[in-house]
Design a protein around this motif. Structure first.
Motif, PDB file in Angstrom:
ATOM      1  N   LYS A   1       0.859  -1.145  -0.055  1.00 57.15           N
ATOM      2  CA  LYS A   1       0.002   0.049   0.069  1.00 57.15           C
ATOM      3  C   LYS A   1       0.838   1.285  -0.013  1.00 57.15           C
ATOM      4  O   LYS A   1       0.645   2.019  -0.728  1.00 57.15           O
ATOM      5  CB  LYS A   1      -1.078   0.000   1.204  1.00 57.15           C
ATOM      6  CG  LYS A   1      -2.179  -0.916   0.829  1.00 57.15           C
ATOM      7  CD  LYS A   1      -3.071  -1.211   2.119  1.00 57.15           C
ATOM      8  CE  LYS A   1      -4.250  -2.036   1.889  1.00 57.15           C
ATOM      9  NZ  LYS A   1      -5.161  -1.915   2.983  1.00 57.15           N
ATOM     10  N   PRO A   2       1.893   1.277   0.871  1.00 57.91           N
ATOM     11  CA  PRO A   2       2.772   2.555   0.760  1.00 57.91           C
ATOM     12  C   PRO A   2       3.600   2.671  -0.525  1.00 57.91           C
ATOM     13  O   PRO A   2       3.669   3.636  -1.088  1.00 57.91           O
ATOM     14  CB  PRO A   2       3.703   2.485   1.790  1.00 57.91           C
ATOM     15  CG  PRO A   2       3.033   1.347   2.842  1.00 57.91           C
ATOM     16  CD  PRO A   2       2.107   0.682   2.003  1.00 57.91           C
ATOM     17  N   ILE A   3       3.628   1.350  -1.022  1.00 63.31           N
ATOM     18  CA  ILE A   3       4.837   1.420  -2.262  1.00 63.31           C
ATOM     19  C   ILE A   3       3.769   2.022  -3.300  1.00 63.31           C
ATOM     20  O   ILE A   3       4.196   2.820  -4.250  1.00 63.31           O
ATOM     21  CB  ILE A   3       5.436   0.195  -2.322  1.00 63.31           C
ATOM     22  CG1 ILE A   3       6.349  -0.137  -1.545  1.00 63.31           C
ATOM     23  CG2 ILE A   3       5.929   0.058  -3.979  1.00 63.31           C
ATOM     24  CD1 ILE A   3       6.977  -1.822  -1.734  1.00 63.31           C
ATOM     25  N   ILE A   4       2.550   1.392  -3.407  1.00 64.23           N
ATOM     26  CA  ILE A   4       1.559   1.761  -4.533  1.00 64.23           C
ATOM     27  C   ILE A   4       1.092   3.289  -4.497  1.00 64.23           C
ATOM     28  O   ILE A   4       1.170   3.799  -5.260  1.00 64.23           O
ATOM     29  CB  ILE A   4       0.407   0.849  -4.500  1.00 64.23           C
ATOM     30  CG1 ILE A   4       0.774  -0.598  -4.957  1.00 64.23           C
ATOM     31  CG2 ILE A   4      -0.730   1.210  -5.348  1.00 64.23           C
ATOM     32  CD1 ILE A   4      -0.272  -1.594  -4.854  1.00 64.23           C
ATOM     33  N   ALA A   5       1.182   3.841  -3.203  1.00 65.18           N
ATOM     34  CA  ALA A   5       0.607   5.089  -2.797  1.00 65.18           C
ATOM     35  C   ALA A   5       1.747   5.961  -3.581  1.00 65.18           C
ATOM     36  O   ALA A   5       1.410   6.863  -4.012  1.00 65.18           O
ATOM     37  CB  ALA A   5       0.360   5.249  -1.260  1.00 65.18           C
ATOM     38  N   SER A   6       2.830   5.726  -3.054  1.00 63.63           N
ATOM     39  CA  SER A   6       4.203   6.450  -3.373  1.00 63.63           C
ATOM     40  C   SER A   6       4.325   6.406  -4.963  1.00 63.63           C
ATOM     41  O   SER A   6       4.511   7.539  -5.397  1.00 63.63           O
ATOM     42  CB  SER A   6       5.517   6.029  -2.750  1.00 63.63           C
ATOM     43  OG  SER A   6       6.016   4.851  -3.116  1.00 63.63           O
ATOM     44  N   LEU A   7       3.952   5.477  -5.646  1.00 63.67           N
ATOM     45  CA  LEU A   7       4.209   5.112  -7.041  1.00 63.67           C
ATOM     46  C   LEU A   7       3.080   6.139  -7.597  1.00 63.67           C
ATOM     47  O   LEU A   7       3.255   6.996  -8.463  1.00 63.67           O
ATOM     48  CB  LEU A   7       3.984   3.835  -7.718  1.00 63.67           C
ATOM     49  CG  LEU A   7       5.136   2.781  -7.402  1.00 63.67           C
ATOM     50  CD1 LEU A   7       4.910   1.470  -7.841  1.00 63.67           C
ATOM     51  CD2 LEU A   7       6.272   3.597  -8.247  1.00 63.67           C
TER      52      LEU A   7
ATOM     53  N   GLU B   1       1.520   8.499  -6.397  1.00 59.04           N
ATOM     54  CA  GLU B   1       1.803   9.906  -5.935  1.00 59.04           C
ATOM     55  C   GLU B   1       3.159  10.526  -6.913  1.00 59.04           C
ATOM     56  O   GLU B   1       2.972  11.831  -7.412  1.00 59.04           O
ATOM     57  CB  GLU B   1       2.533  10.131  -4.521  1.00 59.04           C
ATOM     58  CG  GLU B   1       2.879  11.522  -3.964  1.00 59.04           C
ATOM     59  CD  GLU B   1       3.106  11.652  -2.677  1.00 59.04           C
ATOM     60  OE1 GLU B   1       4.368  12.145  -2.355  1.00 59.04           O
ATOM     61  OE2 GLU B   1       2.540  10.795  -1.496  1.00 59.04           O
ATOM     62  N   ARG B   2       3.979   9.642  -7.112  1.00 55.81           N
ATOM     63  CA  ARG B   2       5.048  10.016  -8.113  1.00 55.81           C
ATOM     64  C   ARG B   2       4.365  10.163  -9.544  1.00 55.81           C
ATOM     65  O   ARG B   2       4.929  11.148 -10.127  1.00 55.81           O
ATOM     66  CB  ARG B   2       6.099   8.865  -8.116  1.00 55.81           C
ATOM     67  CG  ARG B   2       7.236   9.247  -9.208  1.00 55.81           C
ATOM     68  CD  ARG B   2       8.453   8.252  -9.016  1.00 55.81           C
ATOM     69  NE  ARG B   2       9.266   8.094 -10.034  1.00 55.81           N
ATOM     70  CZ  ARG B   2      10.450   8.602 -10.213  1.00 55.81           C
ATOM     71  NH1 ARG B   2      10.907   8.822  -8.952  1.00 55.81           N
ATOM     72  NH2 ARG B   2      11.285   8.603 -11.108  1.00 55.81           N
ATOM     73  N   GLU B   3       3.584   9.413 -10.127  1.00 54.02           N
ATOM     74  CA  GLU B   3       2.910   9.646 -11.106  1.00 54.02           C
ATOM     75  C   GLU B   3       2.124  10.686 -11.348  1.00 54.02           C
ATOM     76  O   GLU B   3       2.181  11.423 -12.455  1.00 54.02           O
ATOM     77  CB  GLU B   3       1.739   8.366 -11.479  1.00 54.02           C
ATOM     78  CG  GLU B   3       1.050   8.317 -12.639  1.00 54.02           C
ATOM     79  CD  GLU B   3       0.270   7.231 -12.969  1.00 54.02           C
ATOM     80  OE1 GLU B   3      -0.583   7.240 -14.120  1.00 54.02           O
ATOM     81  OE2 GLU B   3       0.352   6.211 -12.022  1.00 54.02           O
ATOM     82  N   VAL B   4       1.579  11.081 -10.195  1.00 57.59           N
ATOM     83  CA  VAL B   4       0.829  12.407 -10.199  1.00 57.59           C
ATOM     84  C   VAL B   4       1.746  13.667 -10.517  1.00 57.59           C
ATOM     85  O   VAL B   4       1.482  14.560 -11.072  1.00 57.59           O
ATOM     86  CB  VAL B   4      -0.127  12.669  -9.107  1.00 57.59           C
ATOM     87  CG1 VAL B   4      -0.452  14.005  -8.918  1.00 57.59           C
ATOM     88  CG2 VAL B   4      -1.381  11.660  -8.933  1.00 57.59           C
ATOM     89  N   SER B   5       2.968  13.545  -9.652  1.00 56.90           N
ATOM     90  CA  SER B   5       3.938  14.385  -9.805  1.00 56.90           C
ATOM     91  C   SER B   5       4.470  14.643 -11.001  1.00 56.90           C
ATOM     92  O   SER B   5       4.765  15.875 -11.620  1.00 56.90           O
ATOM     93  CB  SER B   5       5.000  14.702  -8.496  1.00 56.90           C
ATOM     94  OG  SER B   5       5.700  13.351  -8.852  1.00 56.90           O
ATOM     95  N   ILE B   6       4.747  13.356 -11.641  1.00 60.78           N
ATOM     96  CA  ILE B   6       5.376  13.644 -13.032  1.00 60.78           C
ATOM     97  C   ILE B   6       4.494  14.028 -13.944  1.00 60.78           C
ATOM     98  O   ILE B   6       4.710  14.747 -14.820  1.00 60.78           O
ATOM     99  CB  ILE B   6       5.638  12.099 -13.431  1.00 60.78           C
ATOM    100  CG1 ILE B   6       7.098  11.679 -12.771  1.00 60.78           C
ATOM    101  CG2 ILE B   6       6.265  12.096 -14.966  1.00 60.78           C
ATOM    102  CD1 ILE B   6       7.423  10.238 -12.892  1.00 60.78           C
TER     103      ILE B   6
END
Length: 164
Positions: free
Chosen positions: A31-37, A39-44
């Motif tokens: 869950k934290p890994i998917i959430a950070s991915l 979040e990273r996708e959104v920031s990209i």
């Protein structure tokens, strides 16, 4: 050969550990890994959209810049054209003024020459008249020096008077 083929107990224990680890990772790490991915996708994606906006703004600024440069060039060309026209006008005016001044000087010189010419002609006429009088006086004195010549002259005058 026992090393190559594992025992059933080992396989069961490995399967239990794998399922336990899978369950533990799914609850705690994925869950934290998917959430950070995400979040990273959104920031990209935000960075890409910001870059696209910046590219569009740069294109608009470049277009505005080109318009300003074109306007500045046109203004420069117009100013240069006006300066050339003013220069030509001033040159023509200076030439016209110089021609007028030269014509005025020439006219004044002609007038002065005519005045001097008339004065010289008058003086020459006066001198010719004086010389003619002096010559006539000398001729009359010479021709009227004796009595006979004086009597002939008087007779000729009297004859001319009678005829007229």
């Amino acid at each position: 050969m026992e090393l190559l083929t594992p025992g059933t107990g080992l396989i069961i224990w490995q399967l239990v550990i794998f399922v336990g680890l899978f369950f533990l990772l799914s609850k705690l790490a994925w869950k934290p890994i998917i959430a950070s991915l995400k979040e990273r996708e959104v920031s990209i994606q935000d960075a890409l959209s910001t870059a696209e906006k910046a590219r569009l703004e740069i294109a608009a600024l470049k277009s505005d810049n080109e318009k300003l440069l074109k306007a500045a060039r046109e203004e420069r060309d117009r100013i240069l054209h006006e300066a050339r026209e003013a220069s030509n006008r001033m040159k023509e005016e200076a030439q016209a003024d110089a021609k007028k001044a030269a014509d005025k000087i020439i006219d004044e010189a002609r007038a002065a020459i005519n005045v001097e010419k008339q004065a010289a002609l008058r003086e020459v006429k006066e001198q010719v008249a004086l010389f003619s009088l002096e010559v006539a006086e000398k001729l009359l004195r010479k021709s009227l020096a004796d009595d006979k010549a004086q009597k002939e002259l008087v007779a000729n005058y009297v004859k001319d008077i009678k005829v007229n």
